[in-house]
Write a protein that holds these residues in place. Structure first.
Motif, mmCIF file in Angstrom:
data_model
loop_
_atom_site.group_PDB
_atom_site.id
_atom_site.type_symbol
_atom_site.label_atom_id
_atom_site.label_comp_id
_atom_site.label_asym_id
_atom_site.label_seq_id
_atom_site.Cartn_x
_atom_site.Cartn_y
_atom_site.Cartn_z
ATOM 1 N N ARG A 78 16.283 -2.429 -8.264
ATOM 2 C CA ARG A 78 16.983 -3.696 -8.075
ATOM 3 C C ARG A 78 16.276 -4.850 -8.775
ATOM 4 N N GLY A 79 15.420 -4.525 -9.762
ATOM 5 C CA GLY A 79 14.900 -5.531 -10.673
ATOM 6 C C GLY A 79 13.479 -5.992 -10.446
ATOM 7 N N ALA A 80 12.838 -5.582 -9.341
ATOM 8 C CA ALA A 80 11.477 -6.040 -9.076
ATOM 9 C C ALA A 80 10.486 -5.390 -10.041
ATOM 10 N N GLU A 81 9.427 -6.133 -10.369
ATOM 11 C CA GLU A 81 8.309 -5.579 -11.133
ATOM 12 C C GLU A 81 7.289 -5.078 -10.123
ATOM 13 N N VAL A 82 7.164 -3.767 -9.992
ATOM 14 C CA VAL A 82 6.376 -3.165 -8.921
ATOM 15 C C VAL A 82 5.121 -2.500 -9.472
ATOM 16 N N THR A 83 3.990 -2.819 -8.858
ATOM 17 C CA THR A 83 2.732 -2.132 -9.146
ATOM 18 C C THR A 83 2.334 -1.357 -7.898
ATOM 19 N N ARG A 84 2.224 -0.042 -8.050
ATOM 20 C CA ARG A 84 1.806 0.800 -6.928
ATOM 21 C C ARG A 84 0.281 0.854 -6.918
ATOM 22 N N GLU A 85 -0.294 0.569 -5.770
ATOM 23 C CA GLU A 85 -1.750 0.463 -5.699
ATOM 24 C C GLU A 85 -2.308 1.280 -4.531
ATOM 25 N N TYR A 86 -3.441 1.914 -4.804
ATOM 26 C CA TYR A 86 -4.156 2.707 -3.797
ATOM 27 C C TYR A 86 -5.509 2.039 -3.570
ATOM 28 N N TYR A 87 -5.765 1.652 -2.321
ATOM 29 C CA TYR A 87 -7.041 1.007 -1.966
ATOM 30 C C TYR A 87 -7.973 2.085 -1.436
ATOM 31 N N PHE A 88 -9.019 2.291 -2.168
ATOM 32 C CA PHE A 88 -9.921 3.406 -1.916
ATOM 33 C C PHE A 88 -11.072 2.927 -1.033
ATOM 34 N N ASN A 89 -11.030 3.314 0.260
ATOM 35 C CA ASN A 89 -12.009 2.819 1.228
ATOM 36 C C ASN A 89 -13.344 3.552 1.093
ATOM 37 N N ASP A 90 -14.115 3.167 0.071
ATOM 38 C CA ASP A 90 -15.396 3.842 -0.177
ATOM 39 C C ASP A 90 -16.569 2.960 0.238
#
Length: 550
Positions: free
Chosen positions: A157-169
């Protein structure tokens, strides 16, 4: 004509009626509700706009509905309009307006169902973010499926999406992980607060194989080797597992980087400068109650160490500094407290708290032979993503996890997901696509091609139901994006598959025996091609394959 198109037509007709009868047009809402009647005999669509506005406009709702019926009967695309009950308006579409959906689907192809209403949204979508101390458990697996599907829907639906993984190290859980690996390498019992399972033994053995002298190192250096190497190996496994599950990320951010890059220090300095961080009892506190939290939160403890929220604040600032105007966090059922906390932190940093959205997902249970499945040998105590995929496959696992609202606990029936029958929702939808693919192959062998020139011949009620269901797709995707509810897509696909199977049982698509191919066969082939396209588009939005043979 789609429901959105019809809603716009009804709104225009309502405004015309208000103007003709000297009523206040400002009362007419921007969005008009259009629904499919439960009884098809009542019409193709219905609206309650007259009931909604009558009393407010000073007019009997039924009288207002009568005026609206007269206005709509004269509209292009409307075959008939009827007054019902205290003020409902039932509508039947003209054949040309209804059947135009078939041509639209075929013209737009893979783009059908997409839109641009979210074109101004630059979204950071963070999901899974499991601790790197073990394989992804079932709760994280749900987020891997739902988060990926939500990203696809928002993008559609037009959004600019960045998929992010937060690595709890960063933190004590990593220290426990390292001690567990070291104990396994020394063939000692697992520490009381440690991690157990085959994967711990495998990672420990891999560290020893890569560093044969590791056990002879001084204690601190030895533990750090297991910590660093173990985390890297565990994270590599997590990334590989997610990729095989069809879920990939654009960015992997390490919690340690919040400290190593000075981001925590920078965020704290900014909060101190704005007086949103104050000192009391030897600690530094976020003035979060000023922004809706139930209590102020410790950011720097009295011993000088950062509390967990310090990394969250730095991470939030980092996301904004990277240009995102909307942050979506997908968290587990035990993280309800984070909703207000993160919004308060955003407001304290000077950001719009409405741009921080926290979705909370509920638990997942596995059932086999009617009984709960309780443990994984590999992980020691929990069911993992690997276990679920091994049991039912990627498509069935993803579909089953996505098709229910995240607000409810779900039971995944492993026996059901293995069935090749209509009882199995993913099989039911994929079989419809495979059946349509076989139909297209058979038509090609007969030299019969789809043709939109005679869509006016599609007059059977089952054909109309199928066409109207196709027309709903764009609205379903738009609503799924707006409400963050990707489960609407598989539910829609099941409805579409049902409409198709009913159509197929009533309407012969291909000629039989010595029957000559006719225009109605070609028109029905066009309808079938459109249905196949929408099924493929919907399955793609949830990351599930659209097989051509089953």
């Amino acid at each position: 004509m789609t429901p959105t198109d019809l809603a716009a037509l009804i709104r225009a007709a309502t405004l015309a009626v208000f103007e003709a009868h000297d009523l206040d047009g400002s009362l007419v809402p921007e969005t008009v509700v259009v629904e499919r009647p439960r009884n098809p005999e009542h019409g193709d669509y219905a609206t309650n706009i007259a009931l909604q506005l009558g009393k407010r406009a000073g007019v009997n709702p039924r009288e207002l509905a009568g005026w609206l019926v007269d206005e709509l009967r004269a509209s292009d695309g409307i075959a008939d309009a009827d007054l019902a009950g205290p003020g409902f308006v039932n509508l039947r579409l003209a054949a040309a307006a209804q059947n135009a959906t078939v041509a639209t689907v075929r013209a737009q192809g893979a783009a059908y169902g997409r839109g641009d209403e979210l074109a101004d949204s630059v979204v950071n979508l963070e999901f899974v973010s499991a601790n790197p101390t073990g394989p992804i458990h079932l709760g994280g697996t749900r987020w891997a499926a739902v988060g990926d599907a939500l990203g696809r829907v928002l993008s559609a639906r037009g959004a600019e999406v960045t998929r992010e993984y937060y690595f709890n190290d960063h933190g004590e859980q990593i220290n426990r992980f390292a001690r567990s690996l070291l104990a396994a390498a020394l063939h000692e019992p697992t520490p009381e607060d440690g991690y157990a399972g085959e994967y711990i033994d495998e990672i420990a053995a891999s560290v020893v194989a890569a560093h044969p002298d590791v056990l002879a190192l001084p204690e601190a250096e030895r533990l750090e080797t297991f910590r660093a190497q173990g985390v890297d190996l565990m994270f590599a496994h997590i990334k590989r597992t997610l990729h095989e599950f069809g879920t990939d990320f654009d960015v992997y951010t390490h919690e340690n980087s919040m400290f190593d890059r000075g981001l925590v220090e920078s965020a704290i300095a900014e909060l101190k400068a704005s007086d949103n961080l104050y000192e009391a009892d030897g600690a530094w506190w976020l003035r979060s109650t000023a922004y809706g939290d139930d209590k102020d939160r410790v950011v720097i403890k009295s011993d000088g160490n950062a509390a967990y929220i310090a990394g969250d604040i730095a991470y939030l600032k980092d996301k904004h500094d990277r240009g995102f105007n909307h942050l979506i966090y997908m968290l587990g059922a035990d993280h309800h407290g984070y909703v207000v906390r993160l919004k308060a932190a955003a407001a304290a940093l000077g950001y719009d708290a409405a741009g921080v959205e926290v979705l909370i997902g509920q638990m997942v249970n596995l059932v086999r032979d009617g009984k709960p499945v309780r443990m994984s040998k590999r992980a020691g105590t929990v069911i993992t993503l690997d276990d679920l995929v091994e049991a039912v496959g990627v498509d069935a696992a993803r579909y089953a996890l996505i098709r229910s609202s995240i607000d409810v606990n779900i039971d995944i029936d492993l026996d059901l997901l293995r069935k090749q029958s209509a009882e199995n929702p993913v099989y039911y939808v994929q079989y419809a696509h495979a059946r349509l693919s076989a139909l297209a192959r058979n038509a090609a062998e007969l030299g019969l091609e789809a043709d939109e020139a005679h869509l006016d011949l599609l007059t059977d009620p089952a054909e109309g139901e199928l066409i109207r269901t196709l027309g709903d797709f764009g609205d379903v995707v738009a609503t799924a994006a707006e409400l963050r509810e990707p489960h609407r897509i598989p539910r829609y696909l099941e409805s579409l598959a049902g409409s198709y199977h009913r159509f197929y049982s009533r309407c012969r698509v291909l000629p039989q025996g010595d029957e000559e191919p006719g225009d109605v066969h070609r028109a029905r082939l066009a309808l079938c091609a459109a249905t196949r396209q929408v099924l493929a588009n919907g399955l793609d939005l949830v990351g599930v394959s659209a097989p051509e043979r089953m």
